[in-house]
Design a protein around this motif. Structure first.
Motif, PDB file in Angstrom:
ATOM      1  N   UNK A 105       0.835  -1.205   0.000  1.00 56.60           N
ATOM      2  CA  UNK A 105       0.000   0.000   0.000  1.00 56.60           C
ATOM      3  C   UNK A 105       0.871   1.256   0.000  1.00 56.60           C
ATOM      4  N   UNK A 106       1.961   1.205   0.718  1.00 54.62           N
ATOM      5  CA  UNK A 106       2.872   2.350   0.787  1.00 54.62           C
ATOM      6  C   UNK A 106       3.505   2.593  -0.588  1.00 54.62           C
ATOM      7  N   UNK A 111       3.563   5.860  -5.623  1.00 45.77           N
ATOM      8  CA  UNK A 111       3.535   5.872  -7.096  1.00 45.77           C
ATOM      9  C   UNK A 111       2.482   6.851  -7.637  1.00 45.77           C
ATOM     10  N   UNK A 112       1.676   7.435  -6.733  1.00 42.36           N
ATOM     11  CA  UNK A 112       0.585   8.300  -7.205  1.00 42.36           C
ATOM     12  C   UNK A 112       1.137   9.587  -7.817  1.00 42.36           C
ATOM     13  N   UNK A 113       0.502  10.025  -8.892  1.00 40.10           N
ATOM     14  CA  UNK A 113       0.949  11.262  -9.560  1.00 40.10           C
ATOM     15  C   UNK A 113      -0.261  12.173  -9.782  1.00 40.10           C
ATOM     16  N   UNK A 119      -4.923  12.595  -6.894  1.00 43.71           N
ATOM     17  CA  UNK A 119      -4.400  11.605  -5.922  1.00 43.71           C
ATOM     18  C   UNK A 119      -5.546  11.081  -5.056  1.00 43.71           C
ATOM     19  N   UNK A 120      -6.410  11.993  -4.572  1.00 48.21           N
ATOM     20  CA  UNK A 120      -7.544  11.563  -3.741  1.00 48.21           C
ATOM     21  C   UNK A 120      -8.424  10.574  -4.476  1.00 48.21           C
ATOM     22  N   UNK A 126      -8.170   2.929  -5.579  1.00 46.90           N
ATOM     23  CA  UNK A 126      -7.094   1.933  -5.509  1.00 46.90           C
ATOM     24  C   UNK A 126      -7.025   1.160  -4.209  1.00 46.90           C
ATOM     25  N   UNK A 127      -7.607   1.723  -3.138  1.00 48.80           N
ATOM     26  CA  UNK A 127      -7.325   1.151  -1.806  1.00 48.80           C
ATOM     27  C   UNK A 127      -7.893  -0.244  -1.605  1.00 48.80           C
ATOM     28  N   UNK A 128      -8.912  -0.604  -2.410  1.00 49.77           N
ATOM     29  CA  UNK A 128      -9.536  -1.916  -2.173  1.00 49.77           C
ATOM     30  C   UNK A 128      -8.565  -3.080  -2.426  1.00 49.77           C
TER      31      UNK A 128
END
Ligand SMILES: NC(=O)c1ccc[n+]([C@@H]2O[C@H](COP(=O)([O-])OP(=O)(O)OC[C@H]3O[C@@H](n4cnc5c(N)ncnc54)[C@H](O)[C@@H]3O)[C@@H](O)[C@H]2O)c1
Ligand SMILES: O=C(O)CC[C@@H](O)C(=O)O
Length: 389
Positions: A105-106, A111-113, A119-120, A126-128
């Protein structure tokens, strides 16, 4: 002046236990009396004939040629329990890292851009993939209930886990320290069949090498998590990776990266960090430095892995510290030679462990070089030191 060679960085708190007016300490030093080591592999290193003791500032001694040193009459010390809390904390962290997919997860977050709004949005969609599970009610199997295993077992109980342990040679002291509701497994296979997490806290020996192999992994329930903060080689890593790839195991967290493990998506490796806290490094270094000093100055032995415990108070006058094979008539031959040299024995203690015995003899005057050589020549005598005046 005693000379101490350090083969790794040894905490200053430990080195300060060796007073500079009597001890010279350096990483490069000719004819050392003792060696202080952490993880340097000593099996292939030449070890000078001057060495009388080796202090391993840690728990495991598989990097030290213990059997060869025993044959030379060299004591090998370790620091039992001195880093146990540090390892326990990392094992608990390892369980949480695996259960909550923290490493993956980290990596995803990093990797988010895009701007914060993008990002939000990516976070929520993505969190699932990283949803995890909680520890209470899950079962932890602990193999090896020594200094570390007992602490891990008790900490897991405090987190609401069920705990099963396996250790056929558990000591009475460790059994007393264990929470009373930790269950005893009948065998490794019994433990594996009932565990959601399994953690290993055994030394690496011929008996423990690959104690987890392809066959044993099949005994585990589907989606189990394995943790190895003990030594590389205790688990067959290729079998673990195969079971991860087949979806039989959920995750593997260990302290020993390799090319096979380091980039695997379901493996988290740490760079042998178990004992790397300031507290553990200080505790280990202080314990071995004290033990080495006591051994060099008085012959007394505490926490050697190859010698018996022995303690005879020493007033600093005239002592012989003898390491000998544990066979009949050693003390008889030694005392005969001392009597022949006109030396009177004031106090004496002999202790044995397995094939080795240590004999401390306080005499009324300085032993001559000639008598010392005669004692060294007795068959079965491994080393003789003249201590004190
Ligand atoms: N990752 C690190 O940095 C780190 C730090 C400290 C220790 N270690 C490793 O952890 C090991 C354990 O450390 P410890 O301080 O708990 O040692 P310890 O000697 O206190 O405990 C080891 C336990 O293993 C048990 N055991 C031995 N063989 C067994 C077997 N076949 N099956 C089940 N139990 C068995 C022993 O009876 C003992 O109780 C060390 O030998 C070392 O290799 C790693
Ligand atoms: O010194 C270290 O960092 C590791 C020590 C650890 O492997 C041990 O066996 O105690």
């Amino acid at each position: 002046m005693f000379k101490i060679q350090t083969l790794n960085n040894i905490s200053v708190a430990g080195l300060e236990r060796l007073p500079r007016d009597r001890y010279e300490v350096a990483s490069e030093i000719a004819n050392p009396d003792a060696i202080l080591v952490r993880s340097a592999k000593m099996h292939e290193l030449p070890i000078a004939p001057s060495v009388k003791a080796i202090g391993r500032a840690g728990a495991g001694t598989n990097n030290v040629p213990v059997a060869a040193m025993t044959g030379r009459g060299v004591a090998v010390f370790n620091a039992p329990g001195a880093n146990a809390n540090a390892v326990k904390e990392l094992v608990i962290a390892g369980m949480l890292i695996a259960a909550r997919n923290i490493a993956q997860a980290w990596q995803f977050s990093r990797s988010l851009t895009g701007d914060d709004a993008a990002i939000s949005q990516a976070v929520e969609s993505g969190k699932k993939q990283f949803g995890g599970f909680e520890l209470p009610g899950r079962t932890l199997g602990v193999i090896g209930l020594g200094a570390i295993g007992v602490k891990v077992a008790n900490a897991a109980r405090a987190l609401g886990m069920k705990v099963i342990g396996y250790d056929p040679t558990i000591t009475v002291r460790r059994a007393w320290q264990l929470e009373s509701d930790v269950q005893a497994a009948l065998s490794i296979d019994d433990l594996l069949a009932r565990s959601d997490f399994v953690t290993f806290h055994v030394p690496l020996t011929d008996a423990t090498r690959h104690m987890i192999n392809a066959e044993r992994i099949q005994t585990l329930p589907k989606n189990a998590v394995l943790l190895n903060f003990s030594r590389e080689g205790i688990l067959d890593d290729a079998a673990v990776v195969a079971a991860l790839d087949q979806g039989h195991l959920y995750a593997y967290c260990c302290d020993f990266p390799s090319n096979l493990l380091k980039d695997h998506p379901r493996v988290v490796t740490l760079p042998h960090l178990g004992a790397s806290t300031r507290e553990a490094e200080d505790n280990c270094a202080i314990m071995v430095a004290d033990q080495i000093r006591e051994y060099l100055e008085s012959g007394n032995v505490t926490n050697a892995v190859n010698f018996p415990e022995i303690c005879l108070p020493f007033n600093g006058d005239h002592r012989l510290a003898i390491v000998n094979s544990n066979v009949p008539n050693m003390v008889g031959q030694i005392s005969t030679d001392l009597a022949a040299a006109g030396l009177n024995i004031i106090d004496m203690l002999n202790r044995s462990r397995g094939d080795v015995a240590v004999t401390l003899i306080d005499v009324d005057q300085r032993c001559s070089d000639e008598t010392l050589a005669r004692l060294q020549g007795i068959s079965g005598v491994l080393s003789v030191r003249r201590l004190g005046g």
